[in-house]
Design an enzyme around this catalytic site. Structure first.
Site, mmCIF file in Angstrom:
data_model
loop_
_atom_site.group_PDB
_atom_site.id
_atom_site.type_symbol
_atom_site.label_atom_id
_atom_site.label_comp_id
_atom_site.label_asym_id
_atom_site.label_seq_id
_atom_site.Cartn_x
_atom_site.Cartn_y
_atom_site.Cartn_z
ATOM 1 N N ALA A 135 -104.231 -90.512 -44.602
ATOM 2 C CA ALA A 135 -105.425 -90.708 -43.777
ATOM 3 C C ALA A 135 -105.493 -89.625 -42.727
ATOM 4 O O ALA A 135 -104.557 -88.842 -42.535
ATOM 5 C CB ALA A 135 -105.397 -92.088 -43.118
ATOM 6 N N GLY B 248 -105.682 -89.209 -38.783
ATOM 7 C CA GLY B 248 -105.471 -89.899 -37.523
ATOM 8 C C GLY B 248 -106.260 -89.249 -36.410
ATOM 9 O O GLY B 248 -106.993 -88.281 -36.612
ATOM 10 N N GLY C 201 -104.233 -85.843 -35.954
ATOM 11 C CA GLY C 201 -103.840 -85.041 -37.103
ATOM 12 C C GLY C 201 -103.766 -85.878 -38.355
ATOM 13 O O GLY C 201 -104.079 -87.071 -38.358
ATOM 14 N N TRP C 202 -103.324 -85.240 -39.425
ATOM 15 C CA TRP C 202 -103.220 -85.920 -40.714
ATOM 16 C C TRP C 202 -101.973 -86.797 -40.766
ATOM 17 O O TRP C 202 -100.966 -86.524 -40.100
ATOM 18 C CB TRP C 202 -103.166 -84.886 -41.841
ATOM 19 C CG TRP C 202 -104.412 -84.064 -41.962
ATOM 20 C CD1 TRP C 202 -104.604 -82.788 -41.545
ATOM 21 C CD2 TRP C 202 -105.645 -84.486 -42.538
ATOM 22 N NE1 TRP C 202 -105.884 -82.371 -41.811
ATOM 23 C CE2 TRP C 202 -106.553 -83.397 -42.431
ATOM 24 C CE3 TRP C 202 -106.087 -85.670 -43.130
ATOM 25 C CZ2 TRP C 202 -107.854 -83.463 -42.891
ATOM 26 C CZ3 TRP C 202 -107.394 -85.727 -43.599
ATOM 27 C CH2 TRP C 202 -108.259 -84.647 -43.476
ATOM 28 N N LYS D 266 -96.878 -88.164 -39.122
ATOM 29 C CA LYS D 266 -98.143 -88.079 -38.381
ATOM 30 C C LYS D 266 -98.146 -86.800 -37.574
ATOM 31 O O LYS D 266 -97.332 -86.613 -36.673
ATOM 32 C CB LYS D 266 -98.325 -89.279 -37.455
ATOM 33 C CG LYS D 266 -99.597 -89.164 -36.621
ATOM 34 C CD LYS D 266 -99.882 -90.409 -35.844
ATOM 35 C CE LYS D 266 -101.106 -90.218 -34.959
ATOM 36 N NZ LYS D 266 -102.300 -89.807 -35.706
ATOM 37 N N ASP E 257 -104.109 -95.796 -26.550
ATOM 38 C CA ASP E 257 -105.109 -95.702 -27.621
ATOM 39 C C ASP E 257 -105.200 -96.998 -28.426
ATOM 40 O O ASP E 257 -105.259 -96.974 -29.651
ATOM 41 C CB ASP E 257 -104.779 -94.527 -28.544
ATOM 42 C CG ASP E 257 -105.982 -94.106 -29.398
ATOM 43 O OD1 ASP E 257 -107.120 -94.475 -29.042
ATOM 44 O OD2 ASP E 257 -105.781 -93.421 -30.418
#
Length: 739
Positions: free
Chosen positions: A133, A135, A138-139, A156, A260
């Site tokens: 996915a 994020g 980043g990826w 991540k 977050d």
């Protein structure tokens, strides 16, 4: 229009709809409602459920691993920037933007495709399997740890840096994540670096790979009619909140902020709830520079600029998360507290409202404080029938030994007969406002109060003795002043009570506006003065501050009862009684409301629910006898109801267990009076035979028995005039004879 998408961005949105500084649109584009979520989830066949907080059983779920990826692997155009912050890769004239290329302004290369291909080994250890996915920073990739039996991990990407010193400092700063160990936080096991050919050195947090779905995707699955096994009832939402709060509390106690929180960053695995995406975790330093967060879940820009990120801003984001989940919640069977008209739903709304209050001072200060109130709301939601109720654990209030009832649970006093009133109607038992003000639970002392140690040693038999002992405390103390306030109320000295409350307010200073204890005592002062509407407003404010507590709802139930609003009073009393079987004051309140509706059976049914271990069990049994055997405004009881009263009277423990005594004589006299009225009205068919009413019950027989009852009551009289009244009653009722 000012930019609202990026923390601290000074830009404004121009005619293109994007910020002239950060290049983002003011509101992220909505996810298409009809976009299918191909993730499949079902209940596990091996185990049915797992329990949260000993209150909620959540189903164990299984997930289809080959369909785990549902998020788009394409970076939205509004989030595309080069390494120097210039917007790149944007579409023009209907043509999509480039996924790879060079910034036209600074010629910096960019790529918005996953940088790690399957088979690439990161840090000589982690072999990439596939991209999972995108994020927030980043990826995210699925990889296998070649040093640990190829166990699956998640990588991540969180950092790009061309400055080696900055990179080294950032790597060292992220190492604290590896020390975190909590069952509700995804485990970070390493921090790895990889040299990306386009972005340069990239940092990756290495985490345990979780098989499950985020709460965001769970929400989508719950709305999918093709997945009927996936639901999102309110008790589940609160259970998720409880687990998230445990994770936040763990971080906050270590001086860390999550920053977050949102449904996307909480994972629902088979039998666990875990907070994921630790890329935004930072130390609580009072700043907001570089803050990671989502606009819909962030506090106001003004708060961030003046206070920075704090534990309260984390709890604000959690409140927003719970609100979003609730917006799409599904009804849950077996949870009457979650019905649309139940008070539990209102309590949940107030929990969220306090967590997301715009005033920093009015929000929950700590995760443990919010968790305590959330658990109270959860108990209210899951509270069920008589056999499901449990004693309430420790709360913010001390339990009260007083029963909020006047007379219904007591044996009728002797003046009931000496007042020379014929056919008395059963008193409703509603206590006075002053009695309620003195009988409501008392807030537990603040353990951080400077006089807490001394107060714990004070034991006074009455209010005046308490005031004398409190006068010896030398320290300035809010708890001492609140104790004085209550003592002066007990002594019917409202002016001194107000002075003590004023002194407590002064000691708290700027904190006074957000301290519910002051509001509670203002409500008591209003109630003691019989200002019911004012008291109700103050109690309602306390309910808003501590929505998981029972005491404010009990007080609001009484205020509604006094206002004549039976529906609202029932709502509050029922919520309290359904939750805690030892809140007998709520049971008596419900019984009074049933009586007001001439529902004898309903009143008795409520009173019968008071458990044998309750200190008010005997009062409830006496009240049931009186309800069944007394005249109401609607008239006399039926023969069947009077028979029940006779049977129940025989089982009551009265007068120390003696077969005859003053209390039993008075209750017996009351039953015989009503029996005589029934016989004379011609409605005595079916009266039970027995020593209480005669064998068989006839008018002459009941008159003879009632004559004996009045003469027995005359022996209880202390005043000659009362004795004469009772003897006159005996002479008036006994059958006529020839001698």
């Amino acid at each position: 229009m000012s930019c609202t998408r990026t923390v601290g961005c000074p830009g404004s949105v121009d005619e293109t709809g994007y910020c002239d500084r950060c290049g983002l649109s003011p509101v992220p584009p909505p996810v298409a409602a009809d976009q299918p979520d191909r993730s499949q989830v079902s209940r596990s066949a091996a185990r049915d459920s797992w329990t949260v907080a000993s209150l909620v059983s959540l189903p164990v779920l299984t997930f289809a691993p080959d369909q785990a990826v549902t998020q788009s692997l394409r970076v939205p155009e509004e989030a595309r920037f080069c390494a120097k912050g210039h917007p790149v890769g944007r579409g023009r004239a209907g043509r999509p933007g480039l996924d790879e290329g060079f910034c036209p302004r600074c010629r910096t290369p960019f790529s918005f495709l996953p940088g790690l291909r399957p088979g690439v080994v990161v840090a000589d250890r982690y072999q990439v399997v596939r991209c999972l996915a995108r994020g927030g920073q980043g990826w995210i990739y699925l990889a296998k740890d070649t040093h640990q039996d190829h166990i699956e991990v998640a990588l991540k990407g969180v950092l790009h840096a061309n400055d080696e010193k900055a990179l080294a400092a950032a790597v060292q700063e992220r190492q604290f994540l590896n020390s975190l160990d909590h069952p509700n936080i995804v485990r970070s096991i390493d921090f790895a670096l990889h040299d990306d050919p386009v972005a340069g050195p990239t940092g990756y947090i290495v985490m345990d790979y979780l098989d499950g779905m985020s709460l965001r995707r769970l929400l989508s699955a719950a709305k999918d009619p093709r997945q009927p096994d996936v639901t999102l009832p309110l008790d589940h939402i609160l259970a998720y909140g409880h687990e998230i709060l445990a994770a936040l509390d763990y971080l906050h106690r270590r001086g860390l902020l999550y920053t977050d929180m949102k449904p996307d960053n909480v994972m629902r695995t088979a039998d666990r709830v875990k907070v994921i995406d630790l890329g935004g975790v930072r130390r609580e330093d009072g700043g907001c520079a570089g803050l990671v967060g989502s606009p819909d879940f962030l506090v106001s820009m003004e708060e961030l600029q003046t206070r920075g990120a704090t534990a309260r801003s984390d709890l604000f984001a959690l409140g927003r998360t719970l609100a979003e989940l609730f917006a799409y919640h599904t009804p849950g069977p077996g949870t009457p507290g979650a019905a649309r008209d139940a008070l539990g739903v209102e309590s949940f709304r107030r929990l969220v409202a306090r967590a997301t209050h715009p005033d920093w001072n009015r929000r929950f200060a700590t995760a443990s404080e919010m968790s305590e109130q959330l658990l109270g709301v959860l108990r209210e939601i899951v509270a069920g029938g008589r056999d499901q109720r449990q004693p309430e654990p420790v709360s913010l209030f001390q339990p009260s030994a007083r029963l909020l009832d006047t007379g219904l649970g007591l044996v009728p006093p002797l003046h009931t007969w000496t007042a020379e009133q014929d056919h008395p109607v059963l008193p409703d038992g509603c206590p006075t406002a002053r009695a309620v003000a003195l009988g409501l639970p008392v807030p537990r002392p603040d353990p951080d109060d400077p006089a807490a140690g001394e107060l714990a040693t004070i034991d006074a038999p009455d209010a005046q003795s308490l005031l004398n002992k409190l006068a010896t405390v030398r320290q300035a103390s809010v708890e001492v002043e609140l104790g004085r306030c209550r003592a002066h109320l007990e002594l019917a000295d409202p002016r001194s009570a107000v002075d003590a409350l004023t002194a407590a307010t002064a000691l708290l200073g700027v904190r006074a506006a957000a301290d519910w204890r002051l509001t509670w005592h203002r409500a008591l002062l209003a109630l003691a003065g019989d200002r019911i509407d004012e008291a109700a407003r103050e109690f309602d404010a306390v309910y808003a501050d501590i929505p998981g507590e029972i005491a404010p709802k009990l007080a609001l139930g009484y205020c509604a009862e006094r206002d004549g609003d039976g529906v609202r009073a029932t709502r509050y009393y029922a919520a309290v009684w359904r939750r805690d079987p030892f809140q007998a004051s709520a049971a008596f309140g419900l019984a009074r409301l049933r009586l007001a509706a001439t529902d004898r059976a309903g009143a008795v049914a409520i009173l019968d629910e008071v458990p044998a271990l309750s200190r008010h069990h005997d009062a409830a049994r006496i009240a049931a006898v009186r309800v069944l055997s007394s005249r109401l405004a609607s008239g006399l009881p039926g023969a069947g109801e009077l028979n029940q009263a006779v049977r129940r009277l025989a089982l009551l423990h009265l007068d120390g267990g003696e077969r005859h005594g003053e209390s039993r004589d008075r209750l017996t006299a009351a039953i015989r009076e009503v029996a005589l009225d029934l016989i004379r009205s011609g409605n005595a068919s079916g009266l039970v035979r027995g020593p209480a009413l005669g064998v068989p019950p006839t008018e002459r027989g009941v008159r003879e028995l009632l004559d004996r009852s009045y003469r027995a009551l005359a022996q209880q009289a202390d005043q000659p005039e009362d004795h004469h009244v009772l003897i006159d009653r005996a002479n008036a009722v006994r059958p006529r004879t020839r001698w």
